[in-house]
Motif scaffolding. Sequence first.
Motif, short mmCIF file in Angstrom:
data_model
loop_
_atom_site.label_atom_id
_atom_site.label_comp_id
_atom_site.label_asym_id
_atom_site.label_seq_id
_atom_site.Cartn_x
_atom_site.Cartn_y
_atom_site.Cartn_z
N GLN A 187 0.85 -1.19 0.00
CA GLN A 187 0.00 0.00 0.00
C GLN A 187 0.88 1.24 0.00
N ILE A 188 0.69 2.12 -0.98
CA ILE A 188 1.44 3.38 -1.05
C ILE A 188 0.44 4.52 -1.04
N ASP A 189 0.34 5.21 0.08
CA ASP A 189 -0.57 6.36 0.17
C ASP A 189 0.25 7.64 0.02
N ILE A 190 -0.30 8.55 -0.75
CA ILE A 190 0.34 9.87 -0.83
C ILE A 190 -0.69 10.93 -0.50
N CYS A 191 -0.31 11.83 0.40
CA CYS A 191 -1.16 12.97 0.72
C CYS A 191 -0.49 14.23 0.19
N GLU A 192 -1.08 14.79 -0.84
CA GLU A 192 -0.52 16.00 -1.47
C GLU A 192 -1.63 17.05 -1.50
N ILE A 193 -1.32 18.24 -1.04
CA ILE A 193 -2.36 19.27 -0.91
C ILE A 193 -2.75 19.88 -2.25
N ASP A 194 -1.86 19.78 -3.25
CA ASP A 194 -2.00 20.65 -4.42
C ASP A 194 -2.05 19.85 -5.72
N GLU A 195 -3.23 19.78 -6.32
CA GLU A 195 -3.37 19.02 -7.58
C GLU A 195 -2.57 19.64 -8.72
N MET A 196 -2.36 20.94 -8.66
CA MET A 196 -1.60 21.58 -9.74
C MET A 196 -0.21 20.97 -9.87
N ILE A 197 0.39 20.70 -8.70
CA ILE A 197 1.74 20.10 -8.70
C ILE A 197 1.72 18.75 -9.43
N ILE A 198 0.75 17.95 -9.08
CA ILE A 198 0.66 16.61 -9.69
C ILE A 198 0.47 16.73 -11.20
N ASP A 199 -0.46 17.59 -11.61
CA ASP A 199 -0.74 17.75 -13.04
C ASP A 199 0.49 18.24 -13.80
N ALA A 209 7.14 11.68 -12.52
CA ALA A 209 5.75 11.38 -12.18
C ALA A 209 5.35 9.95 -12.54
N VAL A 210 6.27 9.21 -13.15
CA VAL A 210 6.00 7.81 -13.46
C VAL A 210 5.57 7.05 -12.21
N GLY A 211 5.97 7.54 -11.04
CA GLY A 211 5.60 6.89 -9.79
C GLY A 211 4.10 6.70 -9.63
N TYR A 212 3.32 7.61 -10.21
CA TYR A 212 1.86 7.50 -10.09
C TYR A 212 1.30 6.28 -10.83
N LYS A 213 2.12 5.70 -11.70
CA LYS A 213 1.63 4.55 -12.48
C LYS A 213 1.61 3.26 -11.67
N ASP A 214 2.24 3.28 -10.51
CA ASP A 214 2.24 2.07 -9.68
C ASP A 214 0.81 1.82 -9.17
N PRO A 215 0.26 0.64 -9.44
CA PRO A 215 -1.14 0.38 -9.04
C PRO A 215 -1.35 0.36 -7.52
N ARG A 216 -0.29 0.30 -6.77
CA ARG A 216 -0.42 0.31 -5.30
C ARG A 216 -0.65 1.73 -4.77
N VAL A 217 -0.47 2.73 -5.63
CA VAL A 217 -0.56 4.13 -5.17
C VAL A 217 -2.00 4.60 -5.01
N GLN A 218 -2.31 5.19 -3.87
CA GLN A 218 -3.61 5.83 -3.62
C GLN A 218 -3.34 7.29 -3.28
N VAL A 219 -3.92 8.20 -4.07
CA VAL A 219 -3.67 9.63 -3.88
C VAL A 219 -4.76 10.27 -3.03
#
Lengths: 377, 377
Positions: A187-199, A209-219
Amino acid sequence: MAANVSSHYHVDLLVKEKRNLEEYENGDRHRQINNVISSPSSVLPPENGNGGIGLKLDINGGKGVTSNGGLSVSVPATPSLPPVISGWYADVSSLSPGEARFYEVEKVLFHGKSKYQELLVFQSKKHGKVAILDGSLQLTERDEFAYQEMLTHLPLCSIPHPKKVLLVGGGDGGILREISRHNSVEQIDICEIDEMIIDAYKKFFPDIAVGYKDPRVQVYIDNGIAFLKKIPEGTYDAIILDAFVEMGKHAVELADNDVLRSIAKALRPGGVVAIPSNNPWSIDSSMEAIILKCQNIFGGSVNYAWTTVPSYNNGTMGFLLCSTKGPKVDFKNPINPLNPNHFGVAEGPSKFYNSEIHAAAFCLPSFAKIATGSEVA
Amino acid sequence: MAANVSSHYHVDLLVKEKRNLEEYENGDRHRQINNVISSPSSVLPPENGNGGIGLKLDINGGKGVTSNGGLSVSVPATPSLPPVISGWYADVSSLSPGEARFYEVEKVLFHGKSKYQELLVFQSKKHGKVAILDGSLQLTERDEFAYQEMLTHLPLCSIPHPKKVLLVGGGDGGILREISRHNSVEQIDICEIDEMIIDAYKKFFPDIAVGYKDPRVQVYIDNGIAFLKKIPEGTYDAIILDAFVEMGKHAVELADNDVLRSIAKALRPGGVVAIPSNNPWSIDSSMEAIILKCQNIFGGSVNYAWTTVPSYNNGTMGFLLCSTKGPKVDFKNPINPLNPNHFGVAEGPSKFYNSEIHAAAFCLPSFAKIATGSEVA
């Protein structure tokens, strides 16, 4: 000389967190509307008299027009640093007074403001793409992996079979990419306040940002501090705080005892947290007090480590590694080496981290040993 | 990314050596005569298309006059970097293209030319005094000890009871100061080509030039390469080359097989040499060839080490440690630790070096392990 080194700076735990800026706007739209984008000087809070530095980005206007795509970037607010070198970005940090680093710019790729912060992305001449958040250099493609790999693997390689990992901040995705190398993680949880950063990182830094492709990631899009307080006791094996820019009100907030207690509570017994900290050349005796505080709050091991990241202040970055009361964690002698054949969603093996550099990260120059309260060997 | 890191730079062993400039003149006199001192662009030889950078020092004249003592310093020759930031010194290196470091200047203390080179000393705002040789930053008082201590103690702590030590270059005296900590040493020879350097450091950097006060020191004013060739076989236990500025014709000369063979011949069996080398972030696969060459010539151990020096390119400096055929030298596990109670002529214990940081210096990031031809752990 050691006294000289430590006397200029006095910083604590560092964090990038919510800021009260204007509404999130698309960078391209922004650029059409305004020729000159000025952030309030409060973006970089004054710090021991070194701050008050405002970021001013002057596009297609003013005297800075050059053949480099009509770009000039300026840092006007220090008393004796003139405003403009055409075609170069000035990295000026309140942590490094009397010094300015200039990067040659090929093209500005993105400039956007969210309600929290302001992000600038440019293509540099020799350092790959560069990301600037609220006037502070966040990363360059040339050396981002050093920071991301060390912040991730120093904690995760120090405990057996980490399963549940939380990342607070780190919206760029680089830490997610590195966590992805650990097959034991479920399980990989990420808590990020700002969607602009992610986009923005997904668009301009796909290798990070390839890290977001891991299916274990929950944003989770949320305030990190509020999120930490809601976590049931003993949830995570490891927590990683990706938070290191200029210290301001919010850094104090994250270094606050309550927040550290929330982290300790969210960790299982013998769980670990990694927190970016002062670099070795900027630490002073306050570091010993911070380490003692962390020892009180976490109850397990607390160690200071560092690594080389040329783009950061003094070319180095420090880390605090803490474990909670429970099974003993010996950060200096990692027991969970990276499997070189497991890349996760990354494109190849780690470029920086290995077991030797892990152990070496805890070996400090004598002046830093003294500042952290450890004996000089 | 690792490929990106290594592709920009291709450098070999680095050395500061004789240059064909004008006559040695006293800096104060120089300042009275000329408002503008311009070095020929050949001072920094063009290097892979990155060079041709000339140093121009504009004192009391031109548009750079500010409240900072009427000083402006400029680096005009790169195509897109404008000439002047009033009151700041620009450190621009052909080893770090696309990047410029600016230091806030309080006062120029010395500017002089010898028949070999050109030295500039200024008081910076936050980095102590700074020395610039032929347009290349040599040291700042803030972090000089990191380089001086590591270059000295990496070799001297790796062999038992060093008695005879030769320093080539190093006219500033900092390496002498560090050798002075070793009580076993009976003879400290230094070969420095340029008396101006010695005089200027004695006057402006007394904490560094203090090394000359050691009664074991014998100074030879001579060309280092010629001096090396005259040394009887097996004379020294250790040789230290203090030579690291921008590579040019003379660097090639010193990295020349003949010169390395002169050094090997001047060392006793199992004797050691320390040579400044590329920093970890600028090494590429040519480093493996250099290491192999040194293994052939010296016949003993050859290892690459590095340390953090914020003022140098990428905030780091690399070192080559070589031993000659004879008693085995294990640089990674030093057997001759510094005695913390023996300062020699230094004013206190070492600020940077200790046995832990010695061993850690040989632990490399994975990309640097690959570039030096060692396996990733």
